[in-house]
Design an enzyme around this catalytic site. Structure first.
Site, short mmCIF file in Angstrom:
data_model
loop_
_atom_site.label_atom_id
_atom_site.label_comp_id
_atom_site.label_asym_id
_atom_site.label_seq_id
_atom_site.Cartn_x
_atom_site.Cartn_y
_atom_site.Cartn_z
N SER A 115 4.89 -2.52 -2.46
CA SER A 115 4.38 -3.88 -2.50
C SER A 115 3.03 -3.92 -3.23
O SER A 115 2.95 -3.47 -4.37
CB SER A 115 4.27 -4.44 -1.07
OG SER A 115 4.03 -5.82 -1.07
N ASP A 265 13.94 -9.57 -1.79
CA ASP A 265 13.92 -8.82 -0.53
C ASP A 265 13.20 -9.61 0.56
O ASP A 265 12.89 -9.07 1.61
CB ASP A 265 13.25 -7.46 -0.73
CG ASP A 265 11.78 -7.57 -1.14
OD1 ASP A 265 11.24 -8.69 -1.19
OD2 ASP A 265 11.17 -6.51 -1.42
N HIS A 287 12.07 -6.13 2.40
CA HIS A 287 10.75 -5.71 1.92
C HIS A 287 10.16 -4.55 2.72
O HIS A 287 9.38 -3.76 2.19
CB HIS A 287 9.79 -6.90 1.94
CG HIS A 287 8.55 -6.67 1.14
ND1 HIS A 287 8.56 -6.56 -0.24
CD2 HIS A 287 7.24 -6.54 1.51
CE1 HIS A 287 7.32 -6.36 -0.68
NE2 HIS A 287 6.51 -6.34 0.36
#
Length: 321
Positions: A115, A265, A287
């Protein structure tokens, strides 16, 4: 009856064969591969960053899985909510500290960021390319995330709603920092959000374009050379929001995924995740699944996150990294 039994057995055999590709058997075997890369691996968390709290790794069981296959692994200790530049500056300090304490003054690192950790890695490779052998971004919203635009639209920084939101979010971030013994910087959720709305993401890529695809949803370059240092680039991501139906994050991402115009996601769009050599962009993962959270509750019909990391470390090893 006999024909029915034969049909059932045949169907089950076909199902088992098909799931081999999806990663089902991966849950019942340990990969016999080497993750002993030439350069140490550094795992970089995204938002809500921590290294270890109460014995639970941010990358749940992944450092141990990599170490078991011979890798030298470090997890970055950086602010839970902050800009990637400020997080990157702290990471550079840690990389230099590893160099000094291990007496390896020319050591480079394989940065693997989840991320926002991927954006942080991009900052580091541009600011200190001499420290970086490779950058791998995972589920990273390089083109921004609609969620950041929604939050900053509903609660603009400095507004009454924004002040209330920032007070609560920063308190959570500071608590995470405290629990993981990382009190260098105070959390600042708007520093993070400003990087992931559409305008902020575009500005970051304008400032640091290395590795980004030249066309929407395309492949980026396999490597870049910055200040004479060649750095290999990779990315992967997923396009599932609900992967177990028992993981609390599934319900969250089922909601957060609604505003996305593309498969996502729950936080990162498929095309937004593209950076460098795209290894795969449609894993059956949400995620958090890539970091093996929450507590290992991920799809049984996809490759285990630990195995993904081990396989990639083996790829880095085979490529001399």
């Amino acid at each position: 009856m006999k024909r029915l039994m034969i049909s059932v057995v045949t169907t089950m055999a076909m199902l088992v064969a098909s799931q081999t590709q999806a990663g089902w058997f991966d849950w019942f075997k340990k990969p016999n591969i080497s993750a002993q890369t030439q350069h140490p691996i550094v795992l970089i968390p995204g938002i809500f960053a921590f290294d270890t709290i109460a014995g639970v790794d941010h990358f749940y069981k992944i450092p141990a899985a990599l170490s078991a296959q011979g890798a030298e692994v470090h997890t970055a200790r950086i602010n839970a909510f902050d800009s990637s530049a400020r997080r990157g500056a702290r990471l550079i300090e840690q990389l230099l500290h590893i160099r000094v304490t291990t007496q390896r003054p020319h050591l480079k690192f394989n940065l693997m960021g989840h991320s926002q950790g991927g954006i942080t890695a991009r900052y580091v490779m541009n600011a200190r390319p001499d420290l970086v052998a490779s950058v791998t971004t995972m589920h990273t919203p390089h083109l921004g995330s609609p969620l950041a635009d929604i939050v900053t639209g509903i609660a603009p920084e400095g507004s009454l709603q924004g002040i209330g939101f920032a007070t609560f979010a920063n308190a959570v971030g500071d608590l995470l920092n405290l629990l993981s013994s990382n009190r260098v910087d105070d959390a600042n959720v708007y520093f993070m959000l400003a990087e992931f709305n559409k305008a902020g993401a575009a500005k970051f890529s304008q400032d640091f374009p290395a590795g980004m695809p030249s066309s929407y949803c395309g492949q980026g370059p396999d490597s870049v050379t910055i200040a004479g240092h060649t750095i290999r680039l990779y990315s992967w991501s997923g396009t599932s929001k609900v992967t177990t139906a028992i993981d609390l994050s599934d319900a969250l991402f089922a909601i957060t995924g609604i505003p996305f115009p593309e498969a996502s996601d729950g936080v990162t769009g498929r095309c937004s995740s593209h950076f460098g050599r795209v290894l795969k962009d449609n894993y059956n993962m949400n995620h958090l699944d890539v970091s093996n959270q929450l507590l290992g509750m991920v799809s049984l019909f996809e490759t285990k996150p630990e195995t993904l990391f081990q396989n990639h470390a083996n790829r880095l090893k085979n490529e001399g990294l």
